[in-house]
Write an enzyme that holds these catalytic residues in place. Structure first.
Site, short mmCIF file in Angstrom:
data_model
loop_
_atom_site.label_atom_id
_atom_site.label_comp_id
_atom_site.label_asym_id
_atom_site.label_seq_id
_atom_site.Cartn_x
_atom_site.Cartn_y
_atom_site.Cartn_z
N GLN A 15 0.79 -1.23 0.00
CA GLN A 15 0.00 0.00 0.00
C GLN A 15 0.83 1.28 0.00
O GLN A 15 0.57 2.20 -0.76
CB GLN A 15 -0.82 0.01 1.30
CG GLN A 15 -2.14 -0.66 1.19
CD GLN A 15 -3.21 0.41 1.23
OE1 GLN A 15 -3.52 1.03 0.23
NE2 GLN A 15 -3.74 0.65 2.41
N HIS A 187 8.78 5.49 17.35
CA HIS A 187 7.58 5.61 16.51
C HIS A 187 6.57 4.59 17.04
O HIS A 187 6.33 3.55 16.46
CB HIS A 187 7.93 5.33 15.04
CG HIS A 187 6.72 5.27 14.16
ND1 HIS A 187 5.91 6.35 13.94
CD2 HIS A 187 6.16 4.25 13.46
CE1 HIS A 187 4.91 6.00 13.15
NE2 HIS A 187 5.05 4.72 12.85
#
Length: 334
Positions: A15, A187
């Site tokens: 994606q 993150h």
């Protein structure tokens, strides 16, 4: 025209890559006069899909794209690279512990680090996107000892852009009017989005975000959790993880490495923590505010850290140290 550069994107049938490849090919990242040889790597079962991506890139008829190579072989993919954008990783499945995810990805990034070491240029710039990005990046870095540590970075620019966007929305300005937000640490949901040094342009004047908003409880509460949990919110709404925004953040990150940061502005990226001025332990891959010049980053110095920030910065460092320990246990037993 300059010589073509070789740019690898892994997870190229996925994606994020689908949103990213056109921007790389059209000159938005490396400039409008930089020819590119684009190398697409994915796992063998994805080669059919990757052929479709290859066809589409050919059909874009992009003048800067000198060649596109689709492969499932590391010796082909990593050869003579100038830039490696490592997007592919094992996704987290339902019921999967973070530890299991770490284990699967440590294996992948150990192999990719070794492939960088063996085949890529020593000057290669490596950007890790696949999660858990910080620890994956550290693993790759450790597996490629002859490539300078400074050449490795991981993506926290998406979090950085999310923080900018939240401030802009709250103040009714554009994201462009907000600068110098910081993402500290991992993150993950322990990251610390910090706007205590950020500036916003209001009525032609630059003011501090805290002064502009006059809403400390929002800035120390909801703002932070919104940014920390934004990825999960996108998945909940879209049933898919962030792709368009992730691809845009990768473009921003790589473009800034290539061309440098604007005067007076800094950006966030995960980098090796060795010798940092903010008391973060060495040998972690931690997100800091950086400026970039001549393709080399430098941690912004002299920012005052209050007690609120210190606590949040330490918390995310602790998580990274734990991740590293888990990852390296797997590495040494692998």
């Amino acid at each position: 025209m300059s010589e073509p550069i070789r740019v690898l994107v892994t997870g190229a049938a996925g994606q994020i890559a689908y949103s990213l490849l056109y921007s790389i090919g059209n000159g938005s990242v490396f400039g409008k006069d930089q020819p590119i040889i684009l190398v697409l790597l994915d796992i063998t079962p994805m080669m059919g899909v990757l052929d479709g991506v290859l066809m589409e890139l050919q059909d874009c008829a992009l003048p800067l794209l000198k060649d596109v190579i689709a492969t499932d072989k590391e010796d082909v993919a990593f050869k003579d690279l100038d830039v490696a954008i490592l997007v592919g990783s094992m996704p987290r499945r339902d019921g999967m512990e973070r530890k299991d995810l770490l284990k699967a990805n440590v294996k992948i990034f150990k192999c990719q680090g070794a492939a960088l070491e063996k085949y890529a240029k020593k000057s290669v710039k490596v950007i890790v996107v696949g999660n858990p990005a910080n620890t994956n990046c550290l693993t790759a870095c450790k597996s490629a000892p002859s490539i300078p540590k400074e050449n490795f970075s991981c993506l926290t620019r998406l979090d950085h852009n999310r923080a900018k966007a939240q401030i802009a929305l709250k103040l009714g300005v554009t994201s462009d009017d907000v600068k110098n937000v910081i993402i500290w640490g991992n993150h993950s949901s322990t990251q610390y989005p910090d706007v205590s040094h950020a500036k916003v342009k209001l009525h032609g004047k630059e003011v501090g975000v805290y002064d502009a908003l006059k809403d400390d409880s929002w800035l120390k509460g909801e703002f932070i959790t919104t940014v920390q949990q934004r990825g999960a919110a996108v998945i909940k709404a879209r049933k898919l993880s962030s792709a368009m925004s992730a691809a845009k953040a990768i473009c921003d990150h790589v473009r800034d490495i290539w061309f440098g940061t604007p005067e007076g502005e800094f950006v966030s990226m995960g980098i090796i923590s060795d010798g940092n001025p903010y008391g973060v332990p060495d040998d972690l891959l931690y997100s800091f505010p950086v400026t970039i010049k001549n393709k080399t980053w430098k941690v912004v110095e002299g920012l005052t850290i209050n007690d609120f920030s210190r606590e949040k910065m330490d918390l995310t460092a602790k998580e990274l140290a734990e991740e590293k320990e888990t990852a390296f246990e797997f590495l040494s037993s692998a």
